[in-house]
Write a protein that holds these residues in place. Structure first.
Motif, short mmCIF file in Angstrom:
data_model
loop_
_atom_site.label_atom_id
_atom_site.label_comp_id
_atom_site.label_asym_id
_atom_site.label_seq_id
_atom_site.Cartn_x
_atom_site.Cartn_y
_atom_site.Cartn_z
N GLY A 452 0.80 -1.21 0.00
CA GLY A 452 0.00 0.00 0.00
C GLY A 452 0.83 1.26 0.00
O GLY A 452 2.06 1.24 -0.14
N PRO A 453 0.15 2.39 0.23
CA PRO A 453 0.81 3.70 0.13
C PRO A 453 1.92 3.91 1.14
O PRO A 453 2.90 4.62 0.85
CB PRO A 453 -0.34 4.68 0.38
N SER A 454 1.82 3.31 2.33
CA SER A 454 2.84 3.56 3.36
C SER A 454 4.20 3.02 2.93
O SER A 454 5.25 3.62 3.20
CB SER A 454 2.42 2.96 4.69
N GLY A 455 4.22 1.86 2.25
CA GLY A 455 5.48 1.32 1.77
C GLY A 455 6.07 2.17 0.67
O GLY A 455 7.29 2.41 0.63
N TYR A 456 5.23 2.62 -0.23
CA TYR A 456 5.66 3.52 -1.29
C TYR A 456 6.26 4.79 -0.71
O TYR A 456 7.33 5.26 -1.15
CB TYR A 456 4.44 3.85 -2.17
N GLN A 457 5.57 5.33 0.30
CA GLN A 457 6.03 6.57 0.94
C GLN A 457 7.37 6.37 1.65
O GLN A 457 8.20 7.29 1.71
CB GLN A 457 4.97 7.05 1.95
N LYS A 458 7.60 5.16 2.18
CA LYS A 458 8.86 4.86 2.87
C LYS A 458 10.04 5.08 1.93
O LYS A 458 11.08 5.61 2.33
CB LYS A 458 8.85 3.41 3.36
#
Length: 507
Positions: A452-458
């Motif tokens: 999801g987005p949190s991994g991408y943001q990491k």
């Protein structure tokens, strides 16, 4: 900043027994000068590095002799008994005299030696370097009983098969230490350039053949119950709820018999051991002198303790092992690199063969450039070379460069064994490189980031690096030679401390 794990030396209290065996032991005086066995003449003071001082210091320390130099280094802590040592041992160790034989015992409570064993080994090596013969005894017989010294409860009984297997591991470790010393650290500077002989033995070869009644009627008849019962460790156990077994009580008698056997069959006159072994050494002295009439001697070395004062070892759960499968060369190297400034000079004197004037110089340079960690790095290099050889030292340095200095060259040169050692607790994954595979795909296939987005943001926040290079674009396509090294490995880091080893298949 580099994490630190200090390991200061804590001198133990002297263990003395009343009665006939209470002859005063000899304690090394702390500080820059020491008094040897009650003499008022101080040992030679360490000479600070000055122009022309090197040769003067070397001559002075050589003239002082083996015992005086090792007292100055802090390695020899107590000598027993005091008066015969003053009258005879100094003369016996003089240059030009026939070599003596010294021994030290190592019970195989595990299949590997640990850092706590290094100082007794160093004591043997210093005797060997002075031209004397040394014996390292692996105690597979005595290990089945368990040494009660300094213990609050009995050891678990060890089966014969396990004792034999672990004794083999200790023999291999001891042989490796003596071999590395001879090949890498010996420059022929001892008595006439002669390196003393070394013998490895197992006390099961004589204790296992000793009939019980013969032992009790011989050695057992010469050892006094009052002496054994009066010792502090024995008294503490006898008054504890668990008590003390007969097997444990007889342990000092069996170790004393080791000394007697080695004296009769190998001419051994000196027993070396840790500071907690003085009671057992005294029993050996009593037995040998009563049965042979020959003066023998005991010398203790300090115990290595943690910052909490616990003895380093298997029992305390803080052992730094000397076998590579338990503690890698990198881990051993880092243990000594992380020593604090207030103990590093002491450790250089105890754990290395560097001349004292060279140690003085190293510490002078450290005072001018403390940020270089010169003494710690030299200490770590010398110990790792002794324990793991030249290849082990090179491995430790490669791992250090790869982990702490983001060296791609070091990472590419690392073997699979080194990668496993360096990241012993690190997750690993084997992946196939697919066309167009990018950083986001890699992180997700390795389960290194959440979906999801949190991994991408990491990734976009700069929390991901590959082979020491930060990556901020999740869509970056993986490139051979950059994201995937020549040895088919990628080192993925998430955040500051979470590492993942990626092994690429069929590149």
């Amino acid at each position: 900043s580099r994490p630190r794990e200090p390991g200061p030396l804590t001198p133990p209290r002297s263990r003395r027994s009343p009665g006939k065996m209470a002859a005063p032991t000899v304690r090394r005086c702390c500080g820059r000068a020491a008094v040897l066995w009650g003499r008022r003449t101080p040992l030679p003071l360490p000479v600070q590095l000055r122009r022309g001082a090197h040769e003067q210091a070397r001559r002075s320390r050589r003239a002082a002799g083996l015992l005086a130099e090792q007292c100055e280094r802090g390695l020899f802590q107590e000598v027993f008994p005091a008066r015969p040592a003053e009258e005879q041992l100094l003369a016996l160790l003089e240059s030009g005299r026939p070599p003596l034989t010294a021994y030290c015992g190592f019970d195989p409570t595990a299949d590997s030696l640990h850092v706590g064993h290094l100082l007794p080994v160093m004591a043997l090596l210093h005797f060997q370097r002075a031209g004397h013969n040394v014996i390292a005894v692996v105690g597979s017989a005595t290990a089945r009983l368990g040494d009660p010294s300094g213990r609050e409860r009995a050891r678990e009984q060890m089966p014969v098969e396990r004792a034999r297997a672990q004794a083999l591991g200790l023999r291999e470790g001891l042989a490796r230490l003596f071999q590395n010393h001879r090949e890498l650290l010996w420059a022929g500077g001892g008595a006439g350039g002669r390196l003393g002989e070394v013998t490895l033995l197992d006390n099961a070869s004589w204790l296992g053949r000793q009939p019980l009644l013969d032992f009790l009627g011989g050695a057992g008849g010469r050892l006094r119950m009052g002496t054994l019962l009066s010792r502090q460790s024995c008294q503490a156990r006898l008054h504890s709820p668990e008590g003390m077994s007969l097997a444990e009580f007889l342990y000092p008698a069996l170790q004393a018999y080791d000394f007697l056997h080695l004296h009769q069959h190998h001419g051994c006159r000196i027993q070396l051991g840790g500071a907690d072994q003085m009671g057992n050494i005294m029993s050996g002295y009593e037995l040998v002198t009563k049965m042979t009439g020959t003066d023998v001697f005991g010398i203790t070395v300090p115990l290595i303790t943690s910052t909490t004062g616990d003895k380093l070892g298997k029992t305390a759960g803080n052992a730094v092992w000397l076998n590579r499968d338990k503690t890698s060369p990198f881990e051993l190297y880092q243990f000594f690199v992380r020593q604090q400034d207030n103990v590093v000079e002491k450790y250089l004197k105890l754990f290395t063969f560097l001349p004292l004037e060279e140690i003085d110089h190293i510490m002078e340079m450290h005072a001018k450039e403390p940020e270089k960690w010169g003494p710690q790095k030299r200490l770590a290099a010398e110990v790792t070379k002794l324990v793991h050889g030249r290849e082990g030292l090179e491995s430790a340095k490669r791992c250090t460069k790869a982990l702490y200095y983001n060296s791609v060259e070091a990472l590419e040169a690392m073997s699979d064994q080194e990668l496993e050692e360096l990241f012993r607790q690190t997750p690993s994954a084997e992946l196939m490189l697919e066309p167009g595979m990018n950083v986001l795909d890699l992180c997700r296939k390795a389960n290194a980031i959440p979906d999801g987005p949190s991994g991408y943001q990491k990734i976009t926040d700069g929390g991901v690096s590959i082979n020491g290079i930060r990556v901020t674009n999740p869509e970056t396509v993986l490139i051979l030679g950059q994201h995937i090294l020549k040895n088919g490995v990628s080192l993925l880091r998430i955040g500051k401390k979470n590492y993942y080893i990626i092994k690429w298949l069929q590149l």
